[in-house]
Design an enzyme around this catalytic site. Structure first.
Site, PDB file in Angstrom:
ATOM      1  N   THR A  84      38.707 -75.743 -32.863  1.00 35.38           N
ATOM      2  CA  THR A  84      37.397 -76.225 -33.323  1.00 35.38           C
ATOM      3  C   THR A  84      37.499 -77.753 -33.414  1.00 35.38           C
ATOM      4  N   ALA A 132      44.309 -70.432 -40.260  1.00 31.20           N
ATOM      5  CA  ALA A 132      43.046 -70.764 -39.578  1.00 31.20           C
ATOM      6  C   ALA A 132      41.880 -70.552 -40.532  1.00 31.20           C
ATOM      7  N   SER A 144      37.472 -75.412 -43.304  1.00 29.51           N
ATOM      8  CA  SER A 144      38.138 -75.892 -44.520  1.00 29.51           C
ATOM      9  C   SER A 144      37.386 -76.969 -45.304  1.00 29.51           C
ATOM     10  N   THR A 159      43.686 -71.369 -51.298  1.00 30.51           N
ATOM     11  CA  THR A 159      43.408 -72.631 -51.995  1.00 30.51           C
ATOM     12  C   THR A 159      43.243 -72.421 -53.496  1.00 30.51           C
ATOM     13  N   ASP A 160      43.426 -73.504 -54.253  1.00 29.34           N
ATOM     14  CA  ASP A 160      43.190 -73.427 -55.707  1.00 29.34           C
ATOM     15  C   ASP A 160      41.694 -73.343 -56.026  1.00 29.34           C
ATOM     16  N   GLU A 161      40.835 -73.670 -55.032  1.00 24.57           N
ATOM     17  CA  GLU A 161      39.387 -73.708 -55.315  1.00 24.57           C
ATOM     18  C   GLU A 161      38.827 -72.331 -55.671  1.00 24.57           C
ATOM     19  N   TYR A 179      32.529 -72.462 -49.312  1.00 20.34           N
ATOM     20  CA  TYR A 179      33.920 -72.490 -48.818  1.00 20.34           C
ATOM     21  C   TYR A 179      34.830 -71.680 -49.734  1.00 20.34           C
ATOM     22  N   SER A 180      34.801 -71.994 -51.049  1.00 14.76           N
ATOM     23  CA  SER A 180      35.741 -71.304 -51.938  1.00 14.76           C
ATOM     24  C   SER A 180      35.392 -69.829 -52.088  1.00 14.76           C
ATOM     25  N   LYS A 226      36.963 -68.186 -49.115  1.00 14.03           N
ATOM     26  CA  LYS A 226      38.423 -68.066 -49.260  1.00 14.03           C
ATOM     27  C   LYS A 226      38.758 -66.983 -50.300  1.00 14.03           C
ATOM     28  N   ARG A 274      41.428 -84.262 -58.865  1.00 18.02           N
ATOM     29  CA  ARG A 274      42.122 -83.387 -57.913  1.00 18.02           C
ATOM     30  C   ARG A 274      43.624 -83.567 -58.101  1.00 18.02           C
ATOM     31  N   ASP A 315      25.842 -86.925 -55.785  1.00 20.74           N
ATOM     32  CA  ASP A 315      26.994 -86.044 -55.972  1.00 20.74           C
ATOM     33  C   ASP A 315      26.938 -84.857 -55.016  1.00 20.74           C
ATOM     34  N   ARG A 316      28.090 -84.274 -54.744  1.00 17.22           N
ATOM     35  CA  ARG A 316      28.176 -83.031 -53.973  1.00 17.22           C
ATOM     36  C   ARG A 316      27.554 -81.911 -54.815  1.00 17.22           C
TER      37      ARG A 316
HETATM   38  P1  NAD Z   1      41.924 -77.768 -40.906  1.00 15.34           P
HETATM   39  O1  NAD Z   1      40.433 -77.691 -40.958  1.00 15.34           O
HETATM   40  O2  NAD Z   1      42.583 -79.086 -40.703  1.00 15.34           O
HETATM   41  O3  NAD Z   1      42.455 -76.821 -39.724  1.00 15.34           O
HETATM   42  C1  NAD Z   1      41.950 -75.537 -39.498  1.00 15.34           C
HETATM   43  C2  NAD Z   1      42.462 -75.039 -38.153  1.00 15.34           C
HETATM   44  O4  NAD Z   1      41.961 -73.705 -37.961  1.00 15.34           O
HETATM   45  C3  NAD Z   1      42.003 -75.886 -36.966  1.00 15.34           C
HETATM   46  O5  NAD Z   1      43.064 -76.109 -36.086  1.00 15.34           O
HETATM   47  C4  NAD Z   1      40.932 -75.012 -36.321  1.00 15.34           C
HETATM   48  O6  NAD Z   1      40.801 -75.216 -34.909  1.00 15.34           O
HETATM   49  C5  NAD Z   1      41.438 -73.608 -36.638  1.00 15.34           C
HETATM   50  N1  NAD Z   1      40.365 -72.621 -36.647  1.00 15.34           N
HETATM   51  C6  NAD Z   1      39.181 -72.707 -37.301  1.00 15.34           C
HETATM   52  N2  NAD Z   1      38.423 -71.615 -37.039  1.00 15.34           N
HETATM   53  C7  NAD Z   1      39.171 -70.816 -36.225  1.00 15.34           C
HETATM   54  C8  NAD Z   1      38.951 -69.547 -35.627  1.00 15.34           C
HETATM   55  N3  NAD Z   1      37.814 -68.875 -35.805  1.00 15.34           N
HETATM   56  N4  NAD Z   1      39.931 -69.019 -34.882  1.00 15.34           N
HETATM   57  C9  NAD Z   1      41.105 -69.683 -34.674  1.00 15.34           C
HETATM   58  N5  NAD Z   1      41.344 -70.891 -35.199  1.00 15.34           N
HETATM   59  C10 NAD Z   1      40.392 -71.461 -35.971  1.00 15.34           C
HETATM   60  O7  NAD Z   1      42.436 -77.052 -42.213  1.00 15.34           O
HETATM   61  P2  NAD Z   1      43.662 -77.425 -43.175  1.00 15.34           P
HETATM   62  O8  NAD Z   1      43.222 -78.441 -44.134  1.00 15.34           O
HETATM   63  O9  NAD Z   1      44.876 -77.623 -42.366  1.00 15.34           O
HETATM   64  O10 NAD Z   1      43.789 -76.044 -43.982  1.00 15.34           O
HETATM   65  C11 NAD Z   1      44.574 -74.972 -43.467  1.00 15.34           C
HETATM   66  C12 NAD Z   1      44.518 -73.813 -44.427  1.00 15.34           C
HETATM   67  O11 NAD Z   1      45.019 -74.207 -45.698  1.00 15.34           O
HETATM   68  C13 NAD Z   1      43.095 -73.286 -44.685  1.00 15.34           C
HETATM   69  O12 NAD Z   1      43.167 -71.895 -44.775  1.00 15.34           O
HETATM   70  C14 NAD Z   1      42.701 -73.917 -46.005  1.00 15.34           C
HETATM   71  O13 NAD Z   1      41.785 -73.092 -46.692  1.00 15.34           O
HETATM   72  C15 NAD Z   1      44.047 -73.960 -46.718  1.00 15.34           C
HETATM   73  N6  NAD Z   1      44.196 -75.041 -47.712  1.00 15.34           N
HETATM   74  C16 NAD Z   1      43.902 -76.338 -47.393  1.00 15.34           C
HETATM   75  C17 NAD Z   1      44.127 -77.333 -48.339  1.00 15.34           C
HETATM   76  C18 NAD Z   1      43.859 -78.801 -48.037  1.00 15.34           C
HETATM   77  O14 NAD Z   1      43.952 -79.631 -48.948  1.00 15.34           O
HETATM   78  N7  NAD Z   1      43.535 -79.177 -46.811  1.00 15.34           N
HETATM   79  C19 NAD Z   1      44.633 -77.006 -49.606  1.00 15.34           C
HETATM   80  C20 NAD Z   1      44.884 -75.657 -49.899  1.00 15.34           C
HETATM   81  C21 NAD Z   1      44.691 -74.688 -48.941  1.00 15.34           C
HETATM   82  O1  DAU Z   2      41.860 -78.027 -53.577  1.00 16.87           O
HETATM   83  C1  DAU Z   2      42.189 -77.645 -52.282  1.00 16.87           C
HETATM   84  C2  DAU Z   2      41.068 -78.009 -51.338  1.00 16.87           C
HETATM   85  O2  DAU Z   2      41.102 -79.423 -51.185  1.00 16.87           O
HETATM   86  C3  DAU Z   2      41.157 -77.315 -49.983  1.00 16.87           C
HETATM   87  O3  DAU Z   2      41.038 -75.940 -50.151  1.00 16.87           O
HETATM   88  C4  DAU Z   2      40.062 -77.827 -49.037  1.00 16.87           C
HETATM   89  O4  DAU Z   2      40.244 -77.257 -47.744  1.00 16.87           O
HETATM   90  C5  DAU Z   2      40.175 -79.335 -48.946  1.00 16.87           C
HETATM   91  O5  DAU Z   2      39.126 -79.826 -48.146  1.00 16.87           O
HETATM   92  C6  DAU Z   2      40.134 -79.986 -50.340  1.00 16.87           C
HETATM   93  O6  DAU Z   2      38.813 -79.847 -50.925  1.00 16.87           O
HETATM   94  P1  DAU Z   2      38.103 -81.045 -51.731  1.00 16.87           P
HETATM   95  O7  DAU Z   2      36.655 -80.808 -51.703  1.00 16.87           O
HETATM   96  O8  DAU Z   2      38.766 -81.267 -53.035  1.00 16.87           O
HETATM   97  O9  DAU Z   2      38.522 -82.280 -50.751  1.00 16.87           O
HETATM   98  P2  DAU Z   2      37.697 -83.531 -50.203  1.00 16.87           P
HETATM   99  O10 DAU Z   2      38.687 -84.420 -49.532  1.00 16.87           O
HETATM  100  O11 DAU Z   2      36.481 -83.131 -49.453  1.00 16.87           O
HETATM  101  O12 DAU Z   2      37.205 -84.240 -51.544  1.00 16.87           O
HETATM  102  C7  DAU Z   2      38.138 -84.697 -52.518  1.00 16.87           C
HETATM  103  C8  DAU Z   2      37.314 -85.266 -53.685  1.00 16.87           C
HETATM  104  O13 DAU Z   2      36.671 -86.474 -53.238  1.00 16.87           O
HETATM  105  C9  DAU Z   2      36.202 -84.356 -54.165  1.00 16.87           C
HETATM  106  O14 DAU Z   2      36.065 -84.473 -55.556  1.00 16.87           O
HETATM  107  C10 DAU Z   2      34.953 -84.895 -53.472  1.00 16.87           C
HETATM  108  C11 DAU Z   2      35.252 -86.387 -53.365  1.00 16.87           C
HETATM  109  N1  DAU Z   2      34.661 -87.052 -52.175  1.00 16.87           N
HETATM  110  C12 DAU Z   2      34.892 -86.519 -50.941  1.00 16.87           C
HETATM  111  C13 DAU Z   2      34.366 -87.102 -49.806  1.00 16.87           C
HETATM  112  C14 DAU Z   2      34.610 -86.492 -48.442  1.00 16.87           C
HETATM  113  C15 DAU Z   2      33.930 -88.228 -52.324  1.00 16.87           C
HETATM  114  O15 DAU Z   2      33.742 -88.748 -53.430  1.00 16.87           O
HETATM  115  N2  DAU Z   2      33.397 -88.796 -51.190  1.00 16.87           N
HETATM  116  C16 DAU Z   2      33.570 -88.284 -49.941  1.00 16.87           C
HETATM  117  O16 DAU Z   2      33.032 -88.864 -48.954  1.00 16.87           O
END
Ligand code: NAD
Ligand code: DAU
Length: 351
Positions: free
Chosen positions: A38, A84, A87, A132-134, A157-158, A161, A221, A287-288
């Site tokens: 993706t 996958a 996210s 995820t912790d979310e 999203y959460s 998950k 966070r 805000d989000r």
């Molecule tokens: P990311 O968005 O960077 O990567 C996701 C990957 O999944 C991509 O390579 C994408 O091509 C692939 N993908 C998406 N849809 C797909 C599908 N239908 N079939 C096959 N592949 C597909 O995500 P990330 O940040 O690396 O997160 C990876 C995992 O860890 C996720 O399950 C996420 O929920 C979890 N996680 C992420 C964080 C974080 O801070 N990023 C924290 C805790 C848990």
């Molecule tokens: O807690 C784990 C999660 O962390 C993962 O499961 C998710 O995949 C990952 O995306 C992440 O989620 P968050 O929503 O916490 O991450 P993000 O980087 O989007 O945002 C971090 C914080 O910053 C959140 O409080 C929102 C804020 N933010 C984010 C963006 C993108 C801003 O203030 N401005 C922004 O433009």
């Protein structure tokens, strides 16, 4: 021991770090990276392992059950590490359907394929689900998420998950499928798509673009260096108890606005600007929706039972991370070409 391990989402941020670790550390394992590629998946993230004999890339959608089943059969898959997913929370607010599709139905498709391939012979098999912790919702000023904290997801999203976590545990309870689940806090490091806070802000600072801080920047966070997450997955994959859940976190809480100021200092220094000069780019925006106030993980079960701890101090991790993005501007420019501009415009224009 030889094993055929299917890692899903291996071309994404965390997945690419995990694939690199597993391919290099375990030459006796065959690692199959299944990814749909993706917008978030990028094979350039894995250029250094693509020619290794124990690595195979398979482009497929986890939702395509027949294709996934055939991949299990052809490659005699005996373990899965499932990352996958869709996210990004902001995208889930815009388009919840694709989150339910990939995160819930995609996970179900993999579970069914594993059950089908392994029949009732679960000896030596494992389905590891990365979550995820979310899923636990939001904390107030005090306390931590532990493995028994009740689920209370707030974003699409959460919620997706959380649903996938329930399916994984249901397959364990109903069919005896050997599963393990981990729930991790926010990751940071190289190869993260610049829609997430840290790479987005590094990219904007280098381009002198506004830094869109949601609300008052008071959300908290718990940040973990991505390679520490990959190490935790390795430890849990090899030594975790079947049926168990492990929380993974950094004991490293930051209020967004404080983190952003540290980030600005480090980027300014690396770019030879006056330290803190880019604070003028901070722009408070709407805000989000449903923005969770605070996440904080208690990872003492993982430490006490399996001996894992984070290896990096945050200051060191953030410096490494900033340097990586600044030294890999081609990577940043490539992933922010084309579609990204539309995404950015759409996501930030009404804030
Ligand atoms: P990311 O968005 O960077 O990567 C996701 C990957 O999944 C991509 O390579 C994408 O091509 C692939 N993908 C998406 N849809 C797909 C599908 N239908 N079939 C096959 N592949 C597909 O995500 P990330 O940040 O690396 O997160 C990876 C995992 O860890 C996720 O399950 C996420 O929920 C979890 N996680 C992420 C964080 C974080 O801070 N990023 C924290 C805790 C848990
Ligand atoms: O807690 C784990 C999660 O962390 C993962 O499961 C998710 O995949 C990952 O995306 C992440 O989620 P968050 O929503 O916490 O991450 P993000 O980087 O989007 O945002 C971090 C914080 O910053 C959140 O409080 C929102 C804020 N933010 C984010 C963006 C993108 C801003 O203030 N401005 C922004 O433009």
């Amino acid at each position: 021991m030889k094993r055929n391990i299917l890692i899903t989402g291996g071309a994404g941020f965390i997945g690419s770090h995990l694939v690199r670790l597993m391919v290099n550390k375990y030459p006796e394992y065959q690692i199959f990276n299944l990814d749909k590629l993706t917008y978030a998946g990028n094979l350039a993230n894995l250029a250094d392992v693509e020619d290794k004999p124990n690595y195979t890339f398979i482009k497929e959608d986890i939702c395509n059950f027949e294709a996934v089943r055939a991949i299990f059969e052809e490659n005699k898959i005996d373990a899965v590490i499932h990352l996958a997913a869709e996210s990004h929370v902001d995208r889930s607010i815009e388009d919840p359907f694709s989150f339910a599709q990939t995160n819930v139905l995609g996970t179900l498709s993999l579970l069914q394929a594993a059950k089908w391939q392994w029949k009732d012979n679960f000896e030596g098999k494992l389905f590891y689900h990365v979550s995820t912790d979310e899923v636990y919702g939001a904390l107030g000023e005090d306390g931590f998420f532990v493995e028994t904290t009740p689920y209370k997801p707030h974003s699409p999203y959460s919620a997706s998950k959380a649903s996938s976590d329930h399916f994984v545990r249901a397959f364990h309870d109903t069919y005896g499928l050997p599963v393990v689940v981990s729930n991790c806090s926010n990751n940071y490091g190289s190869y993260q798509f610049p829609e997430k806070l840290i790479p987005l802000f590094i990219n904007n600072i280098r381009q002198n673009k506004p830094l869109p801080v949601y609300g008052k920047g008071e959300n908290v966070r718990d940040w973990l260096y991505v390679e520490d997450h990959a190490r935790a997955i390795d430890v849990i994959f090899h030594n975790g108890k079947v049926g168990e859940t492990y929380n993974i976190g950094g004991f490293n809480e930051w209020k967004n606005i404080d983190l952003i100021k540290v980030l600005i200092k480090v980027v300014d220094k690396e770019l030879g600007r006056l330290e803190g000069a880019s604070e003028k780019l901070i722009t408070y925006v709407k805000d989000r929706a449903g923005h969770d106030l605070r996440y904080a993980i208690d990872s003492s079960k993982l430490k006490n039972e399996l001996g894992w701890e984070p290896s990096l101090q945050f200051e060191e991790g953030i410096e490494k991370t900033v340097r990586w993005y600044l030294q890999n501007q081609d990577w940043l420019d490539n992933v922010t070409n084309g579609e990204y501009q539309n995404y950015y415009e759409k996501m930030y224009k009404n804030r």
